[in-house]
Design a protein around this motif. Structure first.
Motif, mmCIF file in Angstrom:
data_model
loop_
_atom_site.group_PDB
_atom_site.id
_atom_site.type_symbol
_atom_site.label_atom_id
_atom_site.label_comp_id
_atom_site.label_asym_id
_atom_site.label_seq_id
_atom_site.Cartn_x
_atom_site.Cartn_y
_atom_site.Cartn_z
ATOM 1 N N PRO A 123 0.792 -1.243 0.000
ATOM 2 C CA PRO A 123 0.000 0.000 0.000
ATOM 3 C C PRO A 123 0.819 1.285 0.000
ATOM 4 O O PRO A 123 0.252 2.369 -0.148
ATOM 5 C CB PRO A 123 -0.829 -0.121 1.280
ATOM 6 C CG PRO A 123 -0.042 -1.016 2.172
ATOM 7 C CD PRO A 123 0.633 -1.992 1.258
ATOM 8 N N VAL A 124 2.140 1.176 0.175
ATOM 9 C CA VAL A 124 3.006 2.357 0.152
ATOM 10 C C VAL A 124 3.995 2.226 -1.007
ATOM 11 O O VAL A 124 4.194 1.132 -1.550
ATOM 12 C CB VAL A 124 3.754 2.529 1.495
ATOM 13 C CG1 VAL A 124 2.776 2.724 2.639
ATOM 14 C CG2 VAL A 124 4.682 1.344 1.765
ATOM 15 N N PRO A 125 4.637 3.313 -1.408
ATOM 16 C CA PRO A 125 5.582 3.244 -2.521
ATOM 17 C C PRO A 125 6.733 2.276 -2.248
ATOM 18 O O PRO A 125 7.280 2.238 -1.149
ATOM 19 C CB PRO A 125 6.098 4.680 -2.640
ATOM 20 C CG PRO A 125 5.015 5.519 -2.048
ATOM 21 C CD PRO A 125 4.445 4.704 -0.937
ATOM 22 N N VAL A 126 7.072 1.507 -3.274
ATOM 23 C CA VAL A 126 8.221 0.605 -3.217
ATOM 24 C C VAL A 126 9.256 1.108 -4.212
ATOM 25 O O VAL A 126 8.969 1.260 -5.406
ATOM 26 C CB VAL A 126 7.825 -0.843 -3.557
ATOM 27 C CG1 VAL A 126 9.061 -1.757 -3.516
ATOM 28 C CG2 VAL A 126 6.749 -1.355 -2.599
ATOM 29 N N ILE A 127 10.449 1.390 -3.710
ATOM 30 C CA ILE A 127 11.538 1.912 -4.536
ATOM 31 C C ILE A 127 12.522 0.789 -4.824
ATOM 32 O O ILE A 127 13.024 0.139 -3.904
ATOM 33 C CB ILE A 127 12.258 3.069 -3.831
ATOM 34 C CG1 ILE A 127 11.289 4.227 -3.584
ATOM 35 C CG2 ILE A 127 13.472 3.534 -4.645
ATOM 36 C CD1 ILE A 127 11.868 5.333 -2.719
ATOM 37 N N GLY A 128 12.793 0.556 -6.090
ATOM 38 C CA GLY A 128 13.805 -0.416 -6.478
ATOM 39 C C GLY A 128 15.173 0.240 -6.466
ATOM 40 O O GLY A 128 15.422 1.179 -7.232
#
Length: 262
Positions: free
Chosen positions: A101-106
């Motif tokens: 539900p929150v941003p996932v940064i690669g």
């Protein structure tokens, strides 16, 4: 016995809680075995339950690879049924990342190939070390690129997708930046700072608004333009039940008034 594992660390910053997920199979370029795929899925399912979470950073252990692909030793011994189970589980891991539900940064610190590129594509955005390399070499191994490779046309366009999937070619970080697959390509020594810049911006926004925006964008990918617009109207109305717009707009206007009175 393998020491490969998926590690999860929670960092409580002043601006909010950040999850750090590290795929640790560095001796094998962080390639994904079934065991690691299951752990990766479980990590994101559990993180999704944390209501204090503001963002997640996903990376690979060591300096050589983000994820070098699927575990070829495992793939080499598969039959049709076991291959179906493996790839279904990998899709489950990618879906858990996308559904977070929150941003996932690669945080792409090295080789990002095959299954690794699909995992990276499942993140909301990606920063890469300028030495990272990208590719989808499945056709060279007698396999089509599948599951979250279907995200690529929306990320880089059909022409680049066809080039990547039909040639199995490798691309540099600069090329990945130019085609829009990654949003930042920086020297490896600056990779954490590039990620932190995004984290700071996310944490400056209000928590419910960030979660609402991600959920809305995920829905936009699945529905027609008209349905997406109507869903946005619902989301904006719902935002006012959280109290966040009233507080944020009130604080902005108060600061503006204070500045104007000087």
């Amino acid at each position: 016995m393998s020491d490969a594992a998926v590690h999860v660390k929670l960092e409580d910053r002043q601006a909010g809680r950040i999850g750090h997920v590290t795929i640790d199979n560095a001796l094998k370029l962080n390639c994904l075995s079934t065991a690691l795929i299951v752990q990766l899925t479980q990590a994101f399912v559990k993180l999704a339950e944390d209501t204090a979470l503001r963002a997640v950073v996903l990376t690979g252990a060591g300096a050589r690879a983000f994820i070098g692909g699927a575990d070829l030793n495992e793939l080499g011994g598969m039959c049709a049924d076991s291959a179906r189970l493996y790839i279904t589980r990998l899709h489950g891991a990618c879906k858990a990342i996308r559904d977070c539900p929150v941003p996932v940064i690669g945080r792409v610190n090295g080789f990002c190939l095959g299954a690794g590129l699909e995992v990276a594509a499942s993140c909301d955005f990606r920063a890469a070390a300028d030495t990272a390399q990208f590719g989808m070499p499945e056709v060279v191994m007698g396999l089509p690129s599948v599951i979250e490779a279907a995200l690529l046309p929306g990320l880089i366009g059909w022409g680049r997708t066809r080039e990547m999937l039909l040639t199995g070619a490798m691309f540099s970080a600069a090329e990945a930046l130019a085609m829009g697959f990654v949003q930042k390509a920086v020297p490896a020594s600056e990779l954490d700072a590039a990620v932190d810049h995004w984290l700071a911006a996310i944490c400056r926004a209000t928590p419910a608004a960030i979660r609402s925006q991600k959920a809305l964008m995920n829905r936009w990918e699945r529905v027609s333009l008209e349905e997406g617009i109507l869903a946005g109207i619902d989301a904006l109305s719902q935002a006012y039940t959280t109290g966040e717009p009233q507080a944020a707009i009130g604080a902005f206007l108060a600061a503006k008034a204070k500045k104007g009175s000087r």
